[in-house]
Design a protein around this motif. Structure first.
Motif, PDB file in Angstrom:
ATOM      1  N   LEU A 117       0.849  -1.171   0.000  1.00 45.22           N
ATOM      2  CA  LEU A 117       0.000   0.000   0.000  1.00 45.22           C
ATOM      3  C   LEU A 117       0.893   1.232   0.000  1.00 45.22           C
ATOM      4  N   CYS A 118       0.842   2.007  -1.074  1.00 45.62           N
ATOM      5  CA  CYS A 118       1.686   3.195  -1.212  1.00 45.62           C
ATOM      6  C   CYS A 118       1.002   4.374  -0.523  1.00 45.62           C
ATOM      7  N   VAL A 119       1.680   4.967   0.451  1.00 43.64           N
ATOM      8  CA  VAL A 119       1.083   6.043   1.239  1.00 43.64           C
ATOM      9  C   VAL A 119       2.029   7.233   1.303  1.00 43.64           C
ATOM     10  N   THR A 120       1.451   8.412   1.420  1.00 43.28           N
ATOM     11  CA  THR A 120       2.200   9.632   1.717  1.00 43.28           C
ATOM     12  C   THR A 120       1.734  10.121   3.077  1.00 43.28           C
ATOM     13  N   MET A 121       2.651  10.113   4.037  1.00 40.56           N
ATOM     14  CA  MET A 121       2.334  10.537   5.393  1.00 40.56           C
ATOM     15  C   MET A 121       2.896  11.929   5.626  1.00 40.56           C
ATOM     16  N   ILE A 122       2.077  12.804   6.175  1.00 41.57           N
ATOM     17  CA  ILE A 122       2.470  14.190   6.420  1.00 41.57           C
ATOM     18  C   ILE A 122       2.676  14.384   7.913  1.00 41.57           C
ATOM     19  N   GLY A 123       3.800  14.976   8.290  1.00 38.95           N
ATOM     20  CA  GLY A 123       4.107  15.190   9.696  1.00 38.95           C
ATOM     21  C   GLY A 123       5.365  16.019   9.831  1.00 38.95           C
ATOM     22  N   ASP A 124       6.101  15.810  10.941  1.00 39.28           N
ATOM     23  CA  ASP A 124       7.366  16.512  11.121  1.00 39.28           C
ATOM     24  C   ASP A 124       8.502  15.504  11.217  1.00 39.28           C
ATOM     25  N   VAL A 125       9.721  15.991  11.025  1.00 39.29           N
ATOM     26  CA  VAL A 125      10.891  15.112  10.937  1.00 39.29           C
ATOM     27  C   VAL A 125      11.051  14.276  12.196  1.00 39.29           C
ATOM     28  N   GLN A 126      10.907  14.878  13.363  1.00 39.80           N
ATOM     29  CA  GLN A 126      11.110  14.157  14.610  1.00 39.80           C
ATOM     30  C   GLN A 126      10.102  13.028  14.775  1.00 39.80           C
ATOM     31  N   SER A 127       8.865  13.271  14.349  1.00 46.14           N
ATOM     32  CA  SER A 127       7.837  12.230  14.445  1.00 46.14           C
ATOM     33  C   SER A 127       8.180  11.033  13.581  1.00 46.14           C
ATOM     34  N   PHE A 128       8.678  11.281  12.363  1.00 48.27           N
ATOM     35  CA  PHE A 128       9.061  10.173  11.495  1.00 48.27           C
ATOM     36  C   PHE A 128      10.145   9.323  12.145  1.00 48.27           C
ATOM     37  N   GLN A 129      11.113   9.974  12.748  1.00 50.24           N
ATOM     38  CA  GLN A 129      12.214   9.238  13.390  1.00 50.24           C
ATOM     39  C   GLN A 129      11.718   8.457  14.601  1.00 50.24           C
ATOM     40  N   ASN A 130      10.849   9.060  15.393  1.00 53.28           N
ATOM     41  CA  ASN A 130      10.376   8.408  16.608  1.00 53.28           C
ATOM     42  C   ASN A 130       9.407   7.271  16.337  1.00 53.28           C
ATOM     43  N   ALA A 131       8.748   7.310  15.187  1.00 54.07           N
ATOM     44  CA  ALA A 131       7.708   6.324  14.892  1.00 54.07           C
ATOM     45  C   ALA A 131       8.264   4.966  14.479  1.00 54.07           C
ATOM     46  N   ILE A 132       9.468   4.939  13.946  1.00 55.08           N
ATOM     47  CA  ILE A 132      10.010   3.688  13.388  1.00 55.08           C
ATOM     48  C   ILE A 132       9.951   2.518  14.368  1.00 55.08           C
ATOM     49  N   PRO A 133      10.363   2.685  15.649  1.00 57.30           N
ATOM     50  CA  PRO A 133      10.310   1.542  16.564  1.00 57.30           C
ATOM     51  C   PRO A 133       8.894   1.058  16.865  1.00 57.30           C
ATOM     52  N   ASP A 134       7.878   1.880  16.585  1.00 59.53           N
ATOM     53  CA  ASP A 134       6.496   1.519  16.891  1.00 59.53           C
ATOM     54  C   ASP A 134       5.785   0.810  15.737  1.00 59.53           C
ATOM     55  N   VAL A 135       6.460   0.599  14.623  1.00 57.39           N
ATOM     56  CA  VAL A 135       5.836  -0.132  13.516  1.00 57.39           C
ATOM     57  C   VAL A 135       5.538  -1.561  13.981  1.00 57.39           C
ATOM     58  N   PRO A 136       4.286  -2.023  13.868  1.00 53.72           N
ATOM     59  CA  PRO A 136       3.916  -3.340  14.414  1.00 53.72           C
ATOM     60  C   PRO A 136       4.654  -4.491  13.734  1.00 53.72           C
ATOM     61  N   ASP A 137       4.795  -5.586  14.469  1.00 53.07           N
ATOM     62  CA  ASP A 137       5.332  -6.814  13.888  1.00 53.07           C
ATOM     63  C   ASP A 137       4.444  -7.264  12.727  1.00 53.07           C
ATOM     64  N   GLY A 138       5.066  -7.784  11.692  1.00 51.29           N
ATOM     65  CA  GLY A 138       4.316  -8.240  10.532  1.00 51.29           C
ATOM     66  C   GLY A 138       4.123  -7.182   9.480  1.00 51.29           C
ATOM     67  N   ILE A 139       4.688  -5.983   9.709  1.00 49.80           N
ATOM     68  CA  ILE A 139       4.585  -4.901   8.734  1.00 49.80           C
ATOM     69  C   ILE A 139       5.973  -4.312   8.508  1.00 49.80           C
ATOM     70  N   ARG A 140       6.295  -4.103   7.250  1.00 48.47           N
ATOM     71  CA  ARG A 140       7.569  -3.457   6.891  1.00 48.47           C
ATOM     72  C   ARG A 140       7.270  -2.193   6.105  1.00 48.47           C
ATOM     73  N   LEU A 141       8.008  -1.132   6.399  1.00 47.09           N
ATOM     74  CA  LEU A 141       7.870   0.115   5.660  1.00 47.09           C
ATOM     75  C   LEU A 141       9.070   0.298   4.737  1.00 47.09           C
ATOM     76  N   LYS A 142       8.793   0.505   3.456  1.00 39.74           N
ATOM     77  CA  LYS A 142       9.843   0.784   2.488  1.00 39.74           C
ATOM     78  C   LYS A 142       9.771   2.258   2.114  1.00 39.74           C
ATOM     79  N   LEU A 143      10.754   3.034   2.530  1.00 40.34           N
ATOM     80  CA  LEU A 143      10.757   4.475   2.271  1.00 40.34           C
ATOM     81  C   LEU A 143      11.126   4.744   0.818  1.00 40.34           C
ATOM     82  N   LEU A 144      10.312   5.552   0.136  1.00 41.16           N
ATOM     83  CA  LEU A 144      10.568   5.914  -1.252  1.00 41.16           C
ATOM     84  C   LEU A 144      11.211   7.292  -1.368  1.00 41.16           C
ATOM     85  N   LYS A 145      10.654   8.275  -0.687  1.00 42.15           N
ATOM     86  CA  LYS A 145      11.255   9.601  -0.709  1.00 42.15           C
ATOM     87  C   LYS A 145      10.640  10.463   0.383  1.00 42.15           C
ATOM     88  N   THR A 146      11.338  11.544   0.726  1.00 40.90           N
ATOM     89  CA  THR A 146      10.839  12.517   1.696  1.00 40.90           C
ATOM     90  C   THR A 146      11.061  13.916   1.133  1.00 40.90           C
TER      91      THR A 146
END
Length: 216
Positions: A117-146
């Motif tokens: 599922l290709c998504v564009t998430m809008i937020g701030d830089v610190q939130s993106f960095q802090n969110a990575i450890p909270d990605v649930p098991d069974g899901i992988r995020l592939k970053l395309l661009k920022t």
């Protein structure tokens, strides 16, 4: 504001059992996800856009114990579906993470050919960095661009499927919409490796989808 465009890649069990059953059916294709909301009881409300056979989709929704309720609408092989599903830990975890860090989706979300599922998430830089450890098991995020987020006119174009975008780009590039018209459906079909009838069918659907949203 910053944005991060990424692909959400679930494991073999999918994001939700209902979504997985639909994804596995050969006669229904998931195209777009126009909205997805996590409710207070952790059930989830979605608005999908499918293509394919409505008579194949409806039994999946009728028979699933995970579906609270649904409504279908649409014309031809384009199906819009409001689906309210019961909680599922993986999807609840993902949506809770997005809510916790106050991300906003730039909709619609587009399903990839490989089932992500290709998504564009809008937020701030610190939130993106802090969110990575909270990605649930069974899901992988592939970053395309920022980058810096600026609303633009791509929203209508993004509602087209990959194939529709390819056909529309080719038609424009070859001069189909020039005055006078430079090519025919058959010419475009030769370029894309399909029939002129297929090109014509796609262009009619594209024009119907885009013009119905432009004309008041």
């Amino acid at each position: 504001m910053r944005y991060a465009k990424c692909i959400i890649i679930p494991d073999d069990e999918g994001l939700h059992p209902v979504d997985k059953r639909i994804a596995d059916h050969p006669d229904v294709d998931r195209e777009l996800l126009h909205n997805v909301n996590l409710l207070d009881d952790e059930s989830i409300v979605t608005i999908y856009q499918f293509s394919g056979d409505r008579t194949a989709l409806e039994p999946i929704l009728q028979d699933s114990s995970m579906v609270c309720k649904y409504q279908l609408s649409g014309v031809d092989d384009v199906i819009h579906a409001y689906i309210h599903v019961k909680p599922y830990d993986k999807l609840v975890g993902l949506l809770s993470m997005l809510k916790k860090f106050e991300f906003i989706f730039d909709t619609p979300l587009e399903f990839t050919r490989r089932g992500g599922l290709c998504v564009t998430m809008i937020g701030d830089v610190q939130s993106f960095q802090n969110a990575i450890p909270d990605v649930p098991d069974g899901i992988r995020l592939k970053l395309l661009k920022t980058g810096s987020y600026e609303p633009n006119t791509d929203r209508l174009y993004s509602q087209l499927t990959d194939r529709q975008q390819e056909i529309l780009r080719t038609a424009v590039d070859m001069g189909y919409y020039s005055v006078p018209r430079a090519v025919t459906h058959d010419d475009i079909g030769t370029e894309l490796g399909c029939t002129g009838g297929t090109v014509g069918g796609h262009l009619r659907k594209i024009e119907s989808k885009l013009l119905s949203q432009i004309v008041p």
